[in-house]
Design a protein around this motif. Structure first.
Motif, PDB file in Angstrom:
ATOM      1  N   SER A  34       0.855  -1.186   0.000  1.00 59.69           N
ATOM      2  CA  SER A  34       0.000   0.000   0.000  1.00 59.69           C
ATOM      3  C   SER A  34       0.891   1.235   0.000  1.00 59.69           C
ATOM      4  O   SER A  34       1.967   1.233   0.601  1.00 59.69           O
ATOM      5  N   LEU A  36       1.083   5.679   0.189  1.00 58.06           N
ATOM      6  CA  LEU A  36       0.469   6.966   0.537  1.00 58.06           C
ATOM      7  C   LEU A  36       1.220   8.043  -0.232  1.00 58.06           C
ATOM      8  O   LEU A  36       2.433   8.214  -0.052  1.00 58.06           O
ATOM      9  N   TYR A  50      -4.400   7.251  -1.533  1.00 56.00           N
ATOM     10  CA  TYR A  50      -3.977   6.003  -0.893  1.00 56.00           C
ATOM     11  C   TYR A  50      -4.427   4.851  -1.782  1.00 56.00           C
ATOM     12  O   TYR A  50      -5.592   4.807  -2.211  1.00 56.00           O
ATOM     13  N   SER A  63      -2.400   5.118  -6.089  1.00 54.42           N
ATOM     14  CA  SER A  63      -2.490   6.224  -5.130  1.00 54.42           C
ATOM     15  C   SER A  63      -2.383   7.578  -5.828  1.00 54.42           C
ATOM     16  O   SER A  63      -3.020   8.553  -5.424  1.00 54.42           O
ATOM     17  N   ILE A 134      -1.013   8.283   7.720  1.00 56.20           N
ATOM     18  CA  ILE A 134      -2.268   8.486   6.997  1.00 56.20           C
ATOM     19  C   ILE A 134      -3.152   9.491   7.729  1.00 56.20           C
ATOM     20  O   ILE A 134      -3.715  10.417   7.126  1.00 56.20           O
TER      21      ILE A 134
END
Length: 256
Positions: A34, A36, A50, A63, A134
């Motif tokens: 993942s 950001l 994200y 993202s 986040i």
């Protein structure tokens, strides 16, 4: 490190965090990532995205697309914020304070990434609560969305608003810069020219004959005449040898 997006030359992208997760399945562990990402043009437009993917490039690409969907305009005032503001997201909260020109962005890595992409050049920040990246990004976005200019507030209230603390701070900084430039120009105009150490003598000093005076001319040799032709000196006359004295004749003998 910021990089320009391929489909837009004005937008830049900064990756704030990349997380890896693993899922245990029958055949083993399955990895996923993942990302950001903060996208902005450093001129008042910023967005946070994200995304997840089986690989890091795929997660960053997702993202970035999400961040471009969330772009919004930030109301700035000469490189700083028009007023103090607070933002919150879950357990994280951020306080943004305007600063004078030359201060820079005083913030951590996560908050700094969002502010720099938004075009903020001078700002003081303070983060409270959780330091989850986040939540911090979302808290900064929430704070930036609550910014209002003086004209907007005056129109909403229907009254004239005098100059704020930020306006006074900016005017004082502008006046200081003008005075500094004037002083610098005067100093350069009056600065004397330093000629010490440019001579030919030992240690960078001039010789005595080079200190503004003329070098003494050599006296002409006594053997040279005005026309430049050498004249040989006549030798001194030698004394004549003395003549020998005449001998007196011998007296004659008288005969008897």
């Amino acid at each position: 490190m910021a990089e320009f997006l391929e489909d837009s030359n004005a937008l830049e992208s900064t990756t704030v965090a990349i997380n890896r997760t693993a899922t245990t399945v029958k055949g083993g562990r399955r990895m996923s990532f993942s990302a950001l990402v903060v996208v902005g043009d450093r001129n008042g437009n910023v967005g946070v995205g994200y995304g997840k993917g089986r690989g890091v490039p795929a997660a960053i690409e997702k993202s970035q697309k999400d961040a471009k969907k969330n772009l919004f305009a930030v109301k700035l005032r000469a490189g700083t914020l028009p007023h103090e503001v607070k933002g919150r997201s879950c357990a994280s909260s951020v306080k943004l304070i305007p600063a004078a020109p030359g201060t820079g962005v005083i913030a951590g890595g996560t908050v700094r990434a969002v502010l720099e992409m938004a075009g903020v050049k001078d700002c003081l920040t303070k983060a409270y609560g959780s330091t989850n990246k986040i939540n911090l990004c979302r808290a900064v976005i929430d704070a930036l969305k609550h910014l209002r200019t003086r004209e907007e507030i005056a129109a909403l209230r229907g009254v004239d608003i005098e100059s704020s603390t930020v306006d006074e701070m900016l005017s004082a900084a502008k006046r200081f810069m003008t005075e500094a430039e004037t002083t610098t120009s005067k100093t350069k105009a009056v600065a004397p020219t330093n000629t010490v150490g440019k001579g030919k003598g030992k240690g960078g000093r001039r010789d005595r004959n080079d200190r503004g005076g003329k070098k003494p001319e050599a006296a002409p040799a006594p053997a040279e005449a005005e026309g430049g032709v050498a004249v040989a000196e006549a030798p001194a006359p030698e004394a004549a040898p003395e003549a020998p004295a005449a001998e007196a004749p011998a007296p004659e003998e008288k005969s008897e």
